[in-house]
Scaffold this active site. Structure first.
Site, PDB file in Angstrom:
ATOM      1  N   ARG A 194      46.926  33.607  36.993  1.00 45.99           N
ATOM      2  CA  ARG A 194      47.301  32.351  37.654  1.00 45.99           C
ATOM      3  C   ARG A 194      47.271  31.234  36.611  1.00 45.99           C
ATOM      4  O   ARG A 194      46.828  31.457  35.485  1.00 45.99           O
ATOM      5  CB  ARG A 194      46.282  32.022  38.744  1.00 45.99           C
ATOM      6  CG  ARG A 194      44.879  31.975  38.177  1.00 45.99           C
ATOM      7  CD  ARG A 194      43.849  31.431  39.141  1.00 45.99           C
ATOM      8  NE  ARG A 194      42.507  31.793  38.782  1.00 45.99           N
ATOM      9  CZ  ARG A 194      41.749  31.192  37.885  1.00 45.99           C
ATOM     10  NH1 ARG A 194      42.209  30.147  37.215  1.00 45.99           N
ATOM     11  NH2 ARG A 194      40.522  31.603  37.622  1.00 45.99           N
TER      12      ARG A 194
ATOM     13  N   LYS B 281      27.031  42.648  36.474  1.00 37.57           N
ATOM     14  CA  LYS B 281      28.076  41.749  36.969  1.00 37.57           C
ATOM     15  C   LYS B 281      28.742  42.324  38.210  1.00 37.57           C
ATOM     16  O   LYS B 281      28.896  43.539  38.333  1.00 37.57           O
ATOM     17  CB  LYS B 281      29.148  41.532  35.886  1.00 37.57           C
ATOM     18  CG  LYS B 281      28.602  40.830  34.642  1.00 37.57           C
ATOM     19  CD  LYS B 281      29.602  40.821  33.502  1.00 37.57           C
ATOM     20  CE  LYS B 281      30.704  39.802  33.697  1.00 37.57           C
ATOM     21  NZ  LYS B 281      31.507  39.659  32.436  1.00 37.57           N
TER      22      LYS B 281
END
Ligand code: ADP
Length: 445
Positions: free
Chosen positions: A292, A158
């Site tokens: 967020r 990743k």
């Protein structure tokens, strides 16, 4: 309380923030690119400022132009929405330097969760379980092979700067490692301008379950239970729901505690999400934290009865939260309605919406910025809107979703509605039997 909030975003999330500001008696400033001059967020805000040409880099990522817009309109706070500058520590810092409140976490909080390797290290120190794998960035392919041998294949490579489901490579055996390592590095450099990659165990047939949290400026943290986001295509979410059909009271308690521990470890302030993978034994592993508001926040709003944008604004203005945790009282499902052709590999289908009929009725919510005659620009993501249904039970929420999808008419562009209609009729989905692999075996009729 803030007098005027500038929304540094576009589309449905800009509209979503304007709606809450209206209810709170806060004035709003929209910013827009030339491609978005006819957008609803521009029309519904109290003021609007054009910040540049269509491309993201020229407009919604253009920090000097956004700060200039905030200055000339006298905004005292900025809401970043999701995407664009929402997790940009530099932007959060510049807002602080200008004396404008960034409605979100501080730069150091964003940084500590910004790259995945740093986030993982922080979680290990905090005692939160993470996916087994090597510590830190990979130095070379030999190291990747030796870590993989130790933890056992399959493994996943990743990108530390990855996002939006991009930059991942599955490796089933050592023979594939060299090739996967090289392509993952090139892809990471190309997509994220950062070729740092790391390796972890590939969790087979996992559930993607995330916990919504909220923290205030004084160290109090609450969790608002989970969302199940396992219905994904190429690691991108298409459907989200709360509660998760895989959840148990014990698992919610353990995951909720771990999520709060994760947030506490960085003294987190604002709303945020801790994403976990959950395996078939109901063992769970931290994957990343989103600092967020998320696209799928609406399902949590519907089951806990919180307005998460309002919470975010109140926290930024200094209010205390209780530190209590909240269980889902209802069942909510969200389908992402994208301008994509599900019969053609979900290829984007921008263009003009010629006819629009939006569903309604009991238990139906539509968060969307489009109208008949609206042209979906090709420059940004292809989301048309989010269809959310809420009911007492999962079965009823699915039935309402099917009914609402059947009423939704969008002509002129291709949409994901036919896909969602078939999913809502699928027995395995209806029975709650699905993992992140589910769509690999799903054939559209
Ligand atoms: P992004 O930030 O790009 O969204 P994430 O780390 O959140 O990336 O992962 C996105 C999705 O990729 C997950 O929801 C899951 O389906 C899959 N995934 C990521 N890591 C693993 C892993 N170690 N094992 C299995 N699946 C994984």
């Amino acid at each position: 309380m803030f007098k005027k909030i500038l929304i540094a975003n576009r589309g449905e999330i800009a509209l979503r923030v304007i709606r809450t500001c209206r209810e709170m008696g806060i004035k709003t400033v929209a910013v827009y690119s030339t491609a978005d001059k006819d957008s609803l967020h521009v029309r519904f805000a109290d003021e609007a400022v054009c910040i540049g040409k269509p491309s993201g880099a020229d407009s919604y990522l253009n920090i000097p132009n956004i700060m200039a817009a905030a200055e000339i309109t006298n905004a005292d706070a900025v809401h970043p929405g999701y995407g664009f500058l929402a997790e940009n520590a530099k932007f959060s810092q510049i807002c602080a330097d200008y004396g404008i409140k960034f409605i979100g976490p501080t730069p150091s909080m964003i940084n500590s969760m910004g790259d995945k390797v740093t986030a993982k290290e922080t979680m290990i120190k905090a005692g939160v379980p993470v996916v087994p794998g090597g510590h830190g960035l990979l130095e070379n392919v030999e190291q990747a092979k030796s870590i993989a041998k130790e933890i056992g294949y399959p493994v996943i490579l990743k990108a530390t700067a990855g996002g939006g489901g991009k930059g991942m490579r599955l490796v089933w055996e050592e023979g594939q490692m060299e090739n996967a390592y090289n392509t993952a590095k090139i892809e990471a450099a190309g997509s994220f301008k950062n070729d740092g990659i790391y390796l972890e165990k590939y969790v087979e047939e996992p559930h993607h379950i995330e916990i919504q949290i909220a923290g205030d400026q004084y160290g109090n943290i609450s969790h608002l239970s989970e969302r199940d986001c396992s219905i994904q295509r190429r690691h991108q979410k298409l459907v989200e729901e709360s509660p998760s059909p895989f959840m148990t009271p014990d698992l919610r308690q353990r995951m909720g505690d771990a999520a709060k521990k994760a947030a506490q470890a960085i003294n987190y302030e604002s709303v945020g999400t801790i994403e976990f993978l959950v395996d078939k034994h109901r063992d769970f592993y931290f994957m990343e934290m989103n600092t967020r508001i998320q696209v799928e926040h609406c399902v949590t709003e519907e089951v806990t009865n919180f307005d998460l944008i309002k919470e975010q604004i109140l926290i930024a203005a200094g209010r205390h939260i209780s530190g209590k945790d909240y269980e889902p009282k209802m069942h909510a499902i969200e389908c992402r309605i994208n301008a994509e052709d599900p019969y053609n590999d979900f290829r984007p289908s921008p263009g003009k919406i010629t006819t629009l009929h939006t569903p309604g009725g009991h238990g139906v919510r539509v968060d969307s910025h489009v109208y008949a005659g609206y042209v979906i620009p090709p420059y940004y993501d292809s989301m048309i809107g989010k269809l959310i249904t809420v009911a007492q039970t999962r079965e009823e929420a699915i039935n309402t979703m099917y009914r609402a999808l059947s009423e939704y008419v969008i002509e002129g562009v291709k949409t994901t509605i036919p896909f969602h209609l078939q999913l809502m009729q699928n027995d395995d989905f209806r029975n709650g039997h699905f993992t992140t692999k589910f769509l690999e075996g799903f054939k559209l009729k």
